[in-house]
Design a protein around this motif. Structure first.
Motif, PDB file in Angstrom:
ATOM      1  N   GLU A 186       0.784  -1.097  -0.077  1.00 52.09           N
ATOM      2  CA  GLU A 186      -0.109   0.035   0.015  1.00 52.09           C
ATOM      3  C   GLU A 186       0.864   1.182   0.087  1.00 52.09           C
ATOM      4  O   GLU A 186       0.400   2.453  -0.318  1.00 52.09           O
ATOM      5  CB  GLU A 186      -1.095   0.099   1.149  1.00 52.09           C
ATOM      6  N   LEU A 187       2.119   1.083   0.287  1.00 51.29           N
ATOM      7  CA  LEU A 187       3.031   2.253   0.196  1.00 51.29           C
ATOM      8  C   LEU A 187       3.720   2.460  -1.117  1.00 51.29           C
ATOM      9  O   LEU A 187       4.646   3.294  -1.325  1.00 51.29           O
ATOM     10  CB  LEU A 187       4.011   2.323   1.342  1.00 51.29           C
ATOM     11  N   PHE A 188       3.387   1.589  -2.153  1.00 54.77           N
ATOM     12  CA  PHE A 188       4.172   1.490  -3.475  1.00 54.77           C
ATOM     13  C   PHE A 188       4.137   2.811  -4.090  1.00 54.77           C
ATOM     14  O   PHE A 188       4.952   3.430  -4.449  1.00 54.77           O
ATOM     15  CB  PHE A 188       3.439   0.463  -4.306  1.00 54.77           C
ATOM     16  N   GLN A 189       2.890   3.336  -3.845  1.00 51.13           N
ATOM     17  CA  GLN A 189       2.564   4.610  -4.801  1.00 51.13           C
ATOM     18  C   GLN A 189       1.433   5.182  -3.976  1.00 51.13           C
ATOM     19  O   GLN A 189       0.534   4.898  -3.412  1.00 51.13           O
ATOM     20  CB  GLN A 189       1.965   4.508  -5.981  1.00 51.13           C
ATOM     21  N   PRO A 190       1.556   6.651  -3.570  1.00 57.25           N
ATOM     22  CA  PRO A 190       0.804   7.342  -2.923  1.00 57.25           C
ATOM     23  C   PRO A 190      -0.801   7.533  -3.807  1.00 57.25           C
ATOM     24  O   PRO A 190      -0.581   7.892  -4.858  1.00 57.25           O
ATOM     25  CB  PRO A 190       1.267   8.757  -2.629  1.00 57.25           C
ATOM     26  N   ILE A 191      -1.574   7.157  -3.107  1.00 59.10           N
ATOM     27  CA  ILE A 191      -3.208   7.177  -4.031  1.00 59.10           C
ATOM     28  C   ILE A 191      -3.695   8.438  -2.952  1.00 59.10           C
ATOM     29  O   ILE A 191      -3.997   8.308  -1.941  1.00 59.10           O
ATOM     30  CB  ILE A 191      -3.791   5.715  -3.614  1.00 59.10           C
ATOM     31  N   HIS A 192      -3.805   9.396  -3.836  1.00 63.66           N
ATOM     32  CA  HIS A 192      -4.891  10.432  -3.269  1.00 63.66           C
ATOM     33  C   HIS A 192      -6.224  10.065  -3.302  1.00 63.66           C
ATOM     34  O   HIS A 192      -7.004   9.590  -4.246  1.00 63.66           O
ATOM     35  CB  HIS A 192      -4.672  11.647  -4.360  1.00 63.66           C
ATOM     36  N   LYS A 193      -6.992  10.270  -2.332  1.00 65.88           N
ATOM     37  CA  LYS A 193      -8.270  10.001  -1.738  1.00 65.88           C
ATOM     38  C   LYS A 193      -8.818  11.430  -1.375  1.00 65.88           C
ATOM     39  O   LYS A 193      -8.510  12.093  -0.431  1.00 65.88           O
ATOM     40  CB  LYS A 193      -8.306   8.880  -0.598  1.00 65.88           C
ATOM     41  N   THR A 194     -10.213  11.414  -1.842  1.00 69.17           N
ATOM     42  CA  THR A 194     -11.296  12.498  -1.548  1.00 69.17           C
ATOM     43  C   THR A 194     -11.576  12.148  -0.260  1.00 69.17           C
ATOM     44  O   THR A 194     -11.716  11.055   0.076  1.00 69.17           O
ATOM     45  CB  THR A 194     -12.010  12.811  -2.446  1.00 69.17           C
ATOM     46  N   PRO A 195     -12.276  13.189   0.296  1.00 63.09           N
ATOM     47  CA  PRO A 195     -12.867  12.927   1.735  1.00 63.09           C
ATOM     48  C   PRO A 195     -14.023  11.857   1.670  1.00 63.09           C
ATOM     49  O   PRO A 195     -14.336  11.167   2.651  1.00 63.09           O
ATOM     50  CB  PRO A 195     -13.375  14.304   2.127  1.00 63.09           C
ATOM     51  N   MET A 196     -14.465  11.681   0.301  1.00 60.95           N
ATOM     52  CA  MET A 196     -15.660  10.855   0.287  1.00 60.95           C
ATOM     53  C   MET A 196     -15.281   9.260   0.022  1.00 60.95           C
ATOM     54  O   MET A 196     -16.068   8.455  -0.251  1.00 60.95           O
ATOM     55  CB  MET A 196     -16.625  11.214  -0.594  1.00 60.95           C
ATOM     56  N   PHE A 197     -13.969   9.133  -0.009  1.00 56.63           N
ATOM     57  CA  PHE A 197     -13.626   7.992  -0.644  1.00 56.63           C
ATOM     58  C   PHE A 197     -14.202   6.618  -0.057  1.00 56.63           C
ATOM     59  O   PHE A 197     -14.457   5.606  -0.636  1.00 56.63           O
ATOM     60  CB  PHE A 197     -11.655   7.642  -0.456  1.00 56.63           C
ATOM     61  N   ASP A 198     -14.059   6.583   1.543  1.00 58.86           N
ATOM     62  CA  ASP A 198     -14.684   5.518   2.001  1.00 58.86           C
ATOM     63  C   ASP A 198     -16.086   5.211   1.856  1.00 58.86           C
ATOM     64  O   ASP A 198     -16.432   4.128   1.635  1.00 58.86           O
ATOM     65  CB  ASP A 198     -14.558   5.600   3.528  1.00 58.86           C
ATOM     66  N   TRP A 199     -16.975   6.316   1.547  1.00 55.94           N
ATOM     67  CA  TRP A 199     -18.189   5.786   1.132  1.00 55.94           C
ATOM     68  C   TRP A 199     -18.229   5.358  -0.158  1.00 55.94           C
ATOM     69  O   TRP A 199     -18.929   4.160  -0.534  1.00 55.94           O
ATOM     70  CB  TRP A 199     -19.150   7.072   1.056  1.00 55.94           C
ATOM     71  N   HIS A 200     -17.561   5.756  -1.204  1.00 56.57           N
ATOM     72  CA  HIS A 200     -17.598   5.353  -2.474  1.00 56.57           C
ATOM     73  C   HIS A 200     -17.003   3.880  -2.367  1.00 56.57           C
ATOM     74  O   HIS A 200     -17.714   3.016  -3.242  1.00 56.57           O
ATOM     75  CB  HIS A 200     -16.533   5.941  -3.482  1.00 56.57           C
ATOM     76  N   ASP A 201     -16.033   3.522  -1.779  1.00 55.14           N
ATOM     77  CA  ASP A 201     -15.586   2.316  -1.740  1.00 55.14           C
ATOM     78  C   ASP A 201     -16.353   1.205  -0.810  1.00 55.14           C
ATOM     79  O   ASP A 201     -16.742  -0.046  -1.568  1.00 55.14           O
ATOM     80  CB  ASP A 201     -14.383   2.287  -0.762  1.00 55.14           C
ATOM     81  N   ALA A 202     -17.422   1.892  -0.176  1.00 58.67           N
ATOM     82  CA  ALA A 202     -18.020   0.993   0.368  1.00 58.67           C
ATOM     83  C   ALA A 202     -19.546   0.570  -0.437  1.00 58.67           C
ATOM     84  O   ALA A 202     -20.638  -0.315  -0.025  1.00 58.67           O
ATOM     85  CB  ALA A 202     -18.476   1.310   1.893  1.00 58.67           C
ATOM     86  N   ASN A 203     -19.576   1.510  -1.224  1.00 58.68           N
ATOM     87  CA  ASN A 203     -20.796   1.455  -2.156  1.00 58.68           C
ATOM     88  C   ASN A 203     -20.624   1.059  -3.608  1.00 58.68           C
ATOM     89  O   ASN A 203     -21.178   1.509  -4.676  1.00 58.68           O
ATOM     90  CB  ASN A 203     -21.477   2.860  -2.088  1.00 58.68           C
ATOM     91  N   GLY A 204     -19.722   0.140  -3.774  1.00 59.52           N
ATOM     92  CA  GLY A 204     -19.641  -0.419  -5.282  1.00 59.52           C
ATOM     93  C   GLY A 204     -18.686   0.348  -6.228  1.00 59.52           C
ATOM     94  O   GLY A 204     -18.902   0.133  -7.466  1.00 59.52           O
ATOM     95  N   ALA A 205     -17.793   1.145  -5.654  1.00 61.71           N
ATOM     96  CA  ALA A 205     -17.045   1.871  -6.756  1.00 61.71           C
ATOM     97  C   ALA A 205     -16.142   1.110  -7.347  1.00 61.71           C
ATOM     98  O   ALA A 205     -15.295   0.271  -6.987  1.00 61.71           O
ATOM     99  CB  ALA A 205     -16.222   2.960  -5.846  1.00 61.71           C
ATOM    100  N   ASP A 206     -16.151   1.200  -8.921  1.00 56.14           N
ATOM    101  CA  ASP A 206     -15.243   0.723  -9.746  1.00 56.14           C
ATOM    102  C   ASP A 206     -13.989   2.022  -9.849  1.00 56.14           C
ATOM    103  O   ASP A 206     -14.377   2.771 -10.781  1.00 56.14           O
ATOM    104  CB  ASP A 206     -16.031   0.451 -11.010  1.00 56.14           C
ATOM    105  N   TRP A 207     -13.120   1.494  -9.395  1.00 56.43           N
ATOM    106  CA  TRP A 207     -12.199   2.507  -9.338  1.00 56.43           C
ATOM    107  C   TRP A 207     -11.217   3.023 -10.598  1.00 56.43           C
ATOM    108  O   TRP A 207     -11.066   2.026 -11.539  1.00 56.43           O
ATOM    109  CB  TRP A 207     -11.211   2.490  -8.454  1.00 56.43           C
ATOM    110  N   GLU A 208     -11.180   4.330 -10.925  1.00 53.09           N
ATOM    111  CA  GLU A 208     -10.604   4.617 -11.927  1.00 53.09           C
ATOM    112  C   GLU A 208      -9.139   5.529 -11.663  1.00 53.09           C
ATOM    113  O   GLU A 208      -9.482   6.414 -10.758  1.00 53.09           O
ATOM    114  CB  GLU A 208     -11.248   5.369 -12.865  1.00 53.09           C
ATOM    115  N   PRO A 209      -7.998   5.352 -12.033  1.00 51.88           N
ATOM    116  CA  PRO A 209      -6.874   6.359 -11.763  1.00 51.88           C
ATOM    117  C   PRO A 209      -6.929   7.573 -12.618  1.00 51.88           C
ATOM    118  O   PRO A 209      -7.114   7.318 -13.672  1.00 51.88           O
ATOM    119  CB  PRO A 209      -5.487   5.591 -11.665  1.00 51.88           C
ATOM    120  N   VAL A 210      -6.811   8.737 -11.702  1.00 52.64           N
ATOM    121  CA  VAL A 210      -7.089   9.916 -12.514  1.00 52.64           C
ATOM    122  C   VAL A 210      -5.923  10.793 -12.064  1.00 52.64           C
ATOM    123  O   VAL A 210      -5.790  11.241 -10.792  1.00 52.64           O
ATOM    124  CB  VAL A 210      -8.274  10.632 -12.390  1.00 52.64           C
TER     125      VAL A 210
END
Lengths: 987, 187
Positions: A592-616
């Motif tokens: 998990e320290l391989f690369q810093p992943i920038h997370k928005t304040p709502m990240f956890d909600w998205h993650d818990a609600n089926g987010a299919d992630w896209e790196p931008v």
């Protein structure tokens, strides 16, 4: 027989026996052993097979220069190939397997290669690859693949951890031999901050092994005293098992510290990579003994002379009972003396010099050792271990005079200073004819920013070989018990007139199986440059990087070319000095320290609600919120229709937000954007385009005027840092007298787009003190106040074509607002939507996307964005470029909408072919697709594209290519597919 | 305010070196001309602290003013005081050329303390943390691992580390991992 001696062994602790496994067999050793010394103690002479001919190979050296004794070490998550037995300290439970043999070390099928050695000389592969063609696939490739590679590739994830450490010092001393210790002491006493690195566990280097006396005390005692003095100095740091692997510009050095490689207990980081900035670097890296090139010099039991005495003195092991010493210098006589004093037999010293040795000869004579002057080894006898040597005249061609039975040959061809670190940053070398060695030239040192040397050498690394000279070079005048040495005689081939048969068995590079005959062949075939010869023959290209072979190889080359050695020169010395682990380079950057992943304040909600992630960029954004039973595509379509029919929420927090403030801020923004920002009314929003100086579109976004002298510029997600840097670049470098301050406040705010016909209803449900009515809050304006209990700034802007608001709150409140919107919007049918829905919603409206419609070669005019280019302004970045003839050409491809006739989706990246071919034989093209989607709103494929004369060709049907070679017909249409009049967003 | 949560909500990794996210903390970026008397007076009046020297900070234990660049300061203060501070600063500097921005929510702030805290930072930041070089009262803007960060040293030898909010988890993970890995043994 190699065996453990009864006494000696200054580094081993006989009270601490340890067990290890070699090819499944249990072996015993002692704490303090290296793997190599322990193998000798167990009479394991043969340690592997060579790379090309699979010849039996034994240990040759006792340190980092070892080419042969490489092992597959460890198991599972700690398996690692090519581990060097001479530098690997023994620990209980260590497991090794020998490499490059099948089915076993003792019986190896690949060894038949050596029967074909005549047909496998240097350049064999290059020549044979070509003809006849079919042979490559059926004969050569399988053969080469089978013989490629020494060790095996690890199959499991590395079980160990690693780390980096930054360190700064005035002086870095590399090497803990007597020269390094003396240099560190001198610098430490001068008050400098000193770091001393020693690659092994032990200090003192050769002096302690050779039993030198310094000012009347043993080298061992001198080293202990000096170390104690260094350790007592607060400004000196001493680290062992820490190898300086490379010297880089500006005094940057990498130190490779091995923390647990010598321990059974593997807890904690395995390696630590020191990233050192040193004011000055002193390399006290010593010297490496050179092998002699005689036939059979690779048979197990032939070692470097100094290594033979290292094994006796340091680890109490004898390589053989009867050792023949072969040399061209006095130093190897020490080996004979030490062996004899240890009770071992030395049948003869074969000295290539007709005149023999200096005063040390008398000592040898006293011990009754026979010295054969002017003689050479014609051939070593034995297959998997030495059984004897055939002696001949050095001056001749190899006619055998006598045979001497022995089980060890100790060879010495002179010494080469370790100049690697000196050379990494360009330190130059001089050839010393007398000592037959390359020595650092202090007048041509690596230089720093001030033009002064930032690396210097001391001791044997400078080319000094006697203890007194070494310490004198380090600034210490001492007396020693060493006698003067007679001159060395350069011997590059033994005997000097050796014929082809002998030369074909005289190894230069053990690991890569390069022989004298290979280098001579390369010279005959026209490889005059040492760098070319290196690559043609693979001399010095193995994992030992030619530490033993390089000088001998280039001496053979120079002789073959009738050039002097300095004119042939050396190959380039490159870091690392010896291979370092990939883990050390990675440090903590894994998992998990391989690369810093920038997370928005709502990240956890998205993650818990089926987010299919896209790196931008480094952000993770939700591509779509996938529900049970849905495909990602289903989810995208559902989200789009819900925005069109009800209301959706998008996490837009990643959009760049830059505050621009000051008396000249308006003027500044007028230069940055193509349109006019200085005339924007306070409280209003305006979409703007930014171009670079070359006129090409760089970024876009909504600009908001917050106050008379303050603007807020929204950028694309990926553009936030870049555009902030761009602004500061212009302000600091070009318009430094303009009164403008900027601040990147991207992450201060969580921003949520609320879009859809029910968007206003949803916001009103949250309550608050703002007027959100159509009249009170018109399109392209913003309001600030309480939205429910949130501190909000709301922009009425739309990227979807629907009634839409972007709600901005302090990031700390973002997660709560998001949750509140989902809760309050339940009965309105609110759904979150992701980036793909956002992309399609905007495409349905014909809005461009930076990175889709633009690729760094597109100007606003190509996208029909003339309306966003101010004609009143005298200048803006990109204006002049856009006036150039090519940019203003009517033949540039322009943006159009595209509708497939059959309703299908044009493949991404499709081109519109045009008749004919270009001068490169490629098909001509007249356009390409830039955005292409299935529109659930229109229930058909829609696309935007750039087409030559596109806007003039409305209604024309053109053909796009597909990957399968077929074509898809599409009609050129207006890019706005949905709600052309903008009624939906204006309700 | 009940809705406001800091990046890691006070997450802590306890050990010989303890890493703690400090929760909601007020942070304000101030840009202006340090030579300008009005600017300097406003800073001193509203914080009670002088403008710090290059790479230094001033603190009274509650408010801290840190040098960020030749024309930028960072003021650290209690979260609840930020809005009033920004307003007061705007009032005090009205008419002059300056910039005040609340960046409290844009950042995460950590405390790194314990016996080898210096070495833990030294594993991740290209900075000379030798006690004689990096003394209490000093601040550096550089990086931690792969991301931008600023750090300053307090009188008790502990450090404050500030990074962007979006990478708070990364920075916390990196520092906590380095702390767990143990000391280097040089500082």
């Amino acid at each position: 027989m190699s065996t453990r001696l009864a006494n000696s062994g200054r580094l081993i602790d006989r009270s601490k026996p340890v067990e290890f496994k070699f090819n499944g067999k249990r072996f015993k050793g002692y704490e303090g052993d290296t793997l190599a010394s322990a193998l000798f103690a167990n009479d394991q002479m043969m340690v592997g097979r060579s790379f090309k001919y699979h010849r039996p190979r034994g240990v040759v050296a006792s340190g980092a220069e070892e080419p042969n004794a490489l092992f597959n070490m460890g198991e599972g998550g700690r398996f690692e190939p090519n581990q060097r037995a001479t530098t690997q300290e023994l620990f209980d439970g260590l497991t090794i397997r020998s490499q490059n043999h099948w089915p076993s070390l003792e019986f190896d099928i690949g060894a038949v290669n050596q029967l074909f050695a005549r047909w496998l000389p240097a350049g064999f592969y290059y020549k044979m690859f070509i003809h006849p063609r079919p042979f490559w696939k059926h004969v050569y490739e399988p053969f080469i693949r089978q013989s490629a590679g020494l060790g095996q590739v690890p199959q499991e994830k590395d079980a160990d951890t690693y780390e980096h450490f930054y360190y700064f010092c005035d002086v870095l001393v590399v090497g803990g031999g007597i020269a390094g210790l003396a240099a560190a002491l001198k610098e430490g006493q001068a008050g400098k901050k000193v770091l001393l690195l020693e690659q092994t566990a032990d200090f003192g280097g050769r002096a302690v092994v050779d039993g030198v006396e310094i000012d009347g005390k043993s080298a061992e005692a001198w080293v202990q005293d000096t170390l104690a003095a260094l350790n007592a100095m607060p400004n000196v740091t001493v680290r062992n098992r820490n190898m300086a692997s490379g010297v880089y510009d500006h005094g940057y050095v990498l130190g490779y510290e091995r923390l647990t490689d010598h321990l059974s207990d593997k807890s904690g980081p395995r390696h630590r990579l020191w990233r050192i900035r040193a004011g000055h670097i002193i390399t006290a890296t010593g010297a490496i003994e050179r092998p002699l090139s005689f036939a059979g010099n690779d048979i197990p039991g032939v070692l470097l002379a100094a290594a033979v005495r290292d094994y006796v003195v340091n680890w109490g092991v004898s390589v053989g009972d009867r050792t023949v010493v072969v040399t061209n210098n006095d130093d190897a006589y020490r080996t004979a003396i030490i062996l004899k004093n240890a009770g071992l037999a030395v049948p003869a010293i074969i000295d290539a010099r007709a005149s023999g040795a200096g005063p040390i000869a008398a000592e040898v004579e006293k011990l009754g050792i026979r010295v054969l002057k002017g003689k050479a080894i014609a051939k070593v006898k034995g297959k998997t271990r030495v059984t004897g040597v055939k002696v001949c005249l050095q001056a001749g061609e190899g006619s055998v005079i006598e045979e001497i039975a022995c089980d060890c040959v100790a060879m010495s061809g002179g010494w080469s200073p370790v100049v690697h670190l000196w050379s990494h940053c360009g330190g130059k070398l001089n050839w010393d004819e007398d000592l037959a060695m390359f020595r650092p030239d202090p007048s041509r040192a690596p230089t720093g920013a001030d033009g002064k040397a930032f690396v210097s050498t001391v001791g044997s690394a400078s080319g000094y070989l006697s203890t007194a000279d070494v310490l004198k070079d380090a600034g210490l005048e001492v007396t020693t018990n060493e006698v003067a040495a007679a001159p060395l005689e350069p011997v590059w081939l033994m005997p000097q007139g050796a014929g082809p048969k002998l030369r074909m068995k005289a190894w230069l590079d053990y690991q890569n199986d390069v022989k004298v005959s290979d280098v001579q062949l390369a010279a005959r075939e026209g490889y005059e440059s040492v760098e070319h010869t290196k690559r043609y023959t693979t001399l010095g290209m193995a994992t030992d990087q030619g530490k033993l072979s390089n000088i001998n190889g280039l001496a053979i080359l120079s002789k073959s070319l009738d050039a002097s050695i300095p004119n042939v020169g050396t190959t380039t010395f490159r870091p690392p000095y010896t291979p370092i682990s990939m883990g050390a380079i990675t440090g903590a950057a894994r998992d998990e320290l391989f690369q810093p992943i920038h997370k928005t304040p709502m990240f956890d909600w998205h993650d818990a609600n089926g987010a299919d992630w896209e790196p931008v960029g480094h952000w993770r954004r939700t591509y779509a919120y996938v529900r049970n039973g849905e495909t990602v595509h289903d989810a995208v379509n559902r989200e789009i229709l819900n925005v069109r029919e009800n209301v959706g929420t998008l996490d837009a927090s990643t959009l760049g937000k830059i505050i621009v403030k000051g008396p000249d801020a308006g003027k500044f923004l007028d230069m940055l954007y193509t349109n006019m920002m200085s005339t924007l009314g306070v409280g209003k929003c305006r979409y703007g385009l930014m171009c670079n100086e070359n006129g090409f579109l760089s970024d876009d976004g909504v600009v908001v005027r917050l106050a008379e002298d303050t603007w807020l510029c929204h950028t694309t997600t990926g553009g936030a840092d870049r555009i902030h840097g761009w602004m500061e670049d212009w302000l600091q470098c070009e318009w430094w007298d303009w009164k403008v301050y900027t601040a990147n406040v991207t992450e201060q705010f969580a921003q949520i787009a609320v879009a859809g016909p029910k968007a206003r209803q949803l916001l009103e449900k949250l309550g608050g003190n703002m007027d959100l009515s159509k009249e009170g809050f018109p399109f392209m304006t913003y309001v600030e106040g309480k939205l429910g209990e949130f501190d909000a700034r709301i922009f009425r802007i739309s990227f979807s074509g629907e009634l839409s608001y972007e709600v901005s709150v302090p990031a700390s409140q973002g997660a709560a607002l998001w949750a509140a919107l989902q809760e309050a919007g339940k009965d309105l049918g609110v759904m979150p939507y992701g980036t793909e829905a956002m992309h399609i919603l905007r495409a349905e409206k014909g809005f461009i996307m930076i990175g889709d419609e633009t690729d760094g070669t597109i100007i606003p005019q190509d996208l029909n964005l003339q309306w966003a280019i101010s004609k009143k302004k005298e200048d803006y970045l990109g204006k002049r470029a856009q006036e150039r003839s090519f940019m203003a050409s009517p033949d540039r491809w322009k943006l159009v909408g595209l509708e497939t006739l059959d309703g299908s989706v044009i493949p991404d990246g499709s081109y519109v072919p045009a008749p004919g071919y270009n001068p490169n034989g490629q098909r001509n093209v007249q356009g390409r697709v830039t955005s292409t989607y299935y529109s659930p709103t229109l229930k058909r494929g829609i696309a935007m594209g750039l087409v030559k004369h596109g806007p003039d060709r409305m209604g024309e049907v053109i053909e796009f290519n597909r990957e399968d070679g077929t074509m898809v017909k599409a009609k050129i249409v207006d890019p706005v597919f949905y709600d052309k009049d903008g009624e939906k967003q204006n309700v | 305010m009940s809705n406001a949560v800091s990046a890691l909500n006070g997450k802590t990794a306890t050990g010989p070196v303890t890493v703690q996210e400090l929760g909601l903390t007020g942070m304000v970026t101030l840009r202006g001309d340090f030579e300008d008397e009005g600017f300097a007076a406003a800073v001193t009046q509203l914080t009670g602290l002088q403008i710090p020297d290059v790479r230094q900070f001033q603190t009274d234990g509650v408010k801290t003013v840190l040098w960020m660049s030749p024309d930028e300061l960072l003021v650290v203060l209690p979260y609840t005081e930020v809005n009033a501070f920004v307003t007061a600063m705007n009032d005090a500097l009205a008419g002059s050329h300056y910039l005040v921005a609340n960046v409290s929510d844009a950042r995460a702030i950590f405390s790194v303390s314990g016996e080898f805290a210096t070495e833990v930072l030294g594993k991740n930041a290209p900075v000379d943390f030798e006690a004689s070089q990096f003394v209490a009262g000093m601040v550096r803007r550089s990086r931690v691992g792969q991301v931008a960060a600023a750090y300053w040293k307090l009188d008790d030898g502990s450090f404050r580390v500030v990074c962007f909010r979006s990478v708070a988890e990364y920075v916390f993970g990196l520092i906590a991992t380095s702390a767990t890995a143990g000391p280097v043994g040089v500082y």
